[in-house]
Design a protein around this motif. Structure first.
Motif, PDB file in Angstrom:
ATOM      1  N   ARG A  61      -9.996  28.414  53.582  1.00 16.22           N
ATOM      2  CA  ARG A  61      -9.038  28.051  54.572  1.00 16.22           C
ATOM      3  C   ARG A  61      -7.845  29.242  55.481  1.00 16.22           C
ATOM      4  NH1 ARG A  61      -8.850  25.338  49.682  1.00 16.22           N
ATOM      5  NH2 ARG A  61      -9.586  23.189  49.934  1.00 16.22           N
ATOM      6  N   ASP A  62      -7.814  30.145  54.902  1.00 18.86           N
ATOM      7  CA  ASP A  62      -7.827  31.414  54.921  1.00 18.86           C
ATOM      8  C   ASP A  62      -8.471  32.526  54.889  1.00 18.86           C
ATOM      9  OD1 ASP A  62      -5.231  33.781  55.400  1.00 18.86           O
ATOM     10  OD2 ASP A  62      -3.641  32.506  55.542  1.00 18.86           O
ATOM     11  N   LEU A  63      -8.562  33.888  55.747  1.00 20.08           N
ATOM     12  CA  LEU A  63      -9.260  34.361  55.431  1.00 20.08           C
ATOM     13  C   LEU A  63      -8.654  36.227  55.103  1.00 20.08           C
ATOM     14  CD1 LEU A  63     -10.573  35.473  59.287  1.00 20.08           C
ATOM     15  CD2 LEU A  63     -12.315  34.554  57.169  1.00 20.08           C
ATOM     16  N   GLN A  64      -7.870  35.371  54.175  1.00 17.49           N
ATOM     17  CA  GLN A  64      -6.452  36.470  53.218  1.00 17.49           C
ATOM     18  C   GLN A  64      -7.119  36.123  52.347  1.00 17.49           C
ATOM     19  OE1 GLN A  64      -5.329  38.993  53.475  1.00 17.49           O
ATOM     20  NE2 GLN A  64      -5.700  38.798  56.323  1.00 17.49           N
ATOM     21  N   GLU A  65      -8.271  34.938  51.965  1.00 15.25           N
ATOM     22  CA  GLU A  65      -8.498  34.343  50.346  1.00 15.25           C
ATOM     23  C   GLU A  65      -9.870  35.026  50.190  1.00 15.25           C
ATOM     24  OE1 GLU A  65      -9.776  29.628  50.647  1.00 15.25           O
ATOM     25  OE2 GLU A  65      -7.787  29.912  51.220  1.00 15.25           O
ATOM     26  N   ARG A  66      -9.745  35.410  48.673  1.00  6.87           N
ATOM     27  CA  ARG A  66     -11.046  35.936  48.016  1.00  6.87           C
ATOM     28  C   ARG A  66     -12.248  35.420  47.903  1.00  6.87           C
ATOM     29  NH1 ARG A  66      -9.258  41.123  46.856  1.00  6.87           N
ATOM     30  NH2 ARG A  66      -6.334  41.406  46.872  1.00  6.87           N
ATOM     31  N   PHE A  67     -12.996  36.500  47.975  1.00  7.02           N
ATOM     32  CA  PHE A  67     -14.563  35.233  47.774  1.00  7.02           C
ATOM     33  C   PHE A  67     -14.860  35.531  46.143  1.00  7.02           C
ATOM     34  CE2 PHE A  67     -18.996  36.175  46.686  1.00  7.02           C
ATOM     35  CZ  PHE A  67     -19.119  34.902  47.155  1.00  7.02           C
ATOM     36  N   LEU A  68     -14.708  34.254  45.067  1.00  8.36           N
ATOM     37  CA  LEU A  68     -15.323  34.732  44.142  1.00  8.36           C
ATOM     38  C   LEU A  68     -13.521  35.441  43.592  1.00  8.36           C
ATOM     39  CD1 LEU A  68     -18.580  34.209  43.497  1.00  8.36           C
ATOM     40  CD2 LEU A  68     -16.834  32.650  43.605  1.00  8.36           C
ATOM     41  N   GLY A  69     -12.948  35.263  43.979  1.00  4.84           N
ATOM     42  CA  GLY A  69     -11.745  36.671  43.623  1.00  4.84           C
ATOM     43  C   GLY A  69     -12.169  37.976  43.792  1.00  4.84           C
ATOM     44  N   GLY A  70     -13.181  37.851  44.584  1.00  9.02           N
ATOM     45  CA  GLY A  70     -13.457  39.797  44.538  1.00  9.02           C
ATOM     46  C   GLY A  70     -12.638  40.095  46.267  1.00  9.02           C
ATOM     47  N   GLU A  71     -13.570  40.571  46.935  1.00  6.77           N
ATOM     48  CA  GLU A  71     -13.007  40.971  48.160  1.00  6.77           C
ATOM     49  C   GLU A  71     -11.863  39.769  49.287  1.00  6.77           C
ATOM     50  OE1 GLU A  71     -15.194  43.611  51.768  1.00  6.77           O
ATOM     51  OE2 GLU A  71     -16.499  42.521  50.177  1.00  6.77           O
ATOM     52  N   ARG A  72     -11.761  40.149  50.202  1.00 11.82           N
ATOM     53  CA  ARG A  72     -10.944  39.283  50.921  1.00 11.82           C
ATOM     54  C   ARG A  72     -11.568  38.941  52.416  1.00 11.82           C
ATOM     55  NH1 ARG A  72      -5.452  38.923  49.956  1.00 11.82           N
ATOM     56  NH2 ARG A  72      -4.539  40.894  48.695  1.00 11.82           N
TER      57      ARG A  72
END
Length: 223
Positions: free
Chosen positions: A106-117
């Motif tokens: 929803r937002d590019l500041q989210e993290r992929f599986l808790g890792g890299e944004r």
């Protein structure tokens, strides 16, 4: 005349042998993954290639070596095209949701599986893509990763940073002709299984592999 960029995801791997995640930096192809890469070699046998690129990780290097077997195509390593990096899966508050919603932030500041944004991933990926376009070539093969191919196609087709709802299977080939406008000729062609019968996403399949301890597989025919 448009230049042609061939985008190929690496062949099948097993990220969760015996139900336990292994560092994705070191995982190699399964036997099925090697068969998939050999099918791509047959498909591209008559296609001239000026340059081939892999990401430096074993799964892309091995896939490219199998595809290029018998050729003298120049090869370069571009680690900027390595996959977005996950975090510690055990620390995820809702791992099933994290897997199913991966690549739909929803937002590019989210993290992929808790890792890299996602934003940081795009910050290293897209400038490398622009530099690759500056090199002199007519037909280039880039062997990379599912998230990378999603991001590059989304950017090439829309001019925006993000992720279109695109599936990228193991050894799925996309053909992008670069010009005004860019043209997507083929997407996610799997020569070993031209019409995949499964209807779940690759991330849903990875979730099932993580949950059950089964290898991440893409069967070539009906189960």
């Amino acid at each position: 005349m448009r230049r042609r960029l061939l985008l190929l995801r690496h062949g099948e791997v097993d990220y969760f042998p015996h139900g336990k995640p292994v560092p994705p930096e070191g995982v190699g192809l399964t036997e099925r993954g090697r068969v998939q890469a050999e099918a791509v070699r047959t498909l591209l046998a008559s296609v001239p290639l000026d340059l081939a690129v892999h990401t430096g990780l074993p799964r892309t290097q091995e896939t490219l070596a199998l595809v290029l077997k018998g050729r003298n195509t120049p090869v370069e390593i571009w680690p900027e095209f390595q996959e977005i990096r996950p975090g510690a899966l055990k620390a995820l508050p809702n791992p099933e949701r994290a897997f199913r919603e991966a690549f739909y932030p929803r937002d590019l500041q989210e993290r992929f599986l808790g890792g890299e944004r996602y934003a940081d991933f795009l910050d290293r990926l897209l400038p490398a893509y622009e530099r690759l376009l500056q090199k002199p070539w007519e037909t280039l093969l880039l062997v990379a990763h599912g998230g990378v191919i999603r991001a590059l196609l989304s950017y090439a087709l829309t001019g925006q940073r993000g992720f279109l709802p695109l599936e990228v299977h193991p050894c799925g080939l996309s053909v992008l002709d670069l010009g005004e406008p860019n043209l997507l000729r083929v997407h996610n062609l799997t020569p070993y299984d031209p019409l995949p019968h499964r209807r779940i996403s690759t991330m849903e399949e990875l979730w099932e592999a993580y949950r059950t301890g089964r290898a991440h597989t893409t069967p070539p025919g009906p189960e």
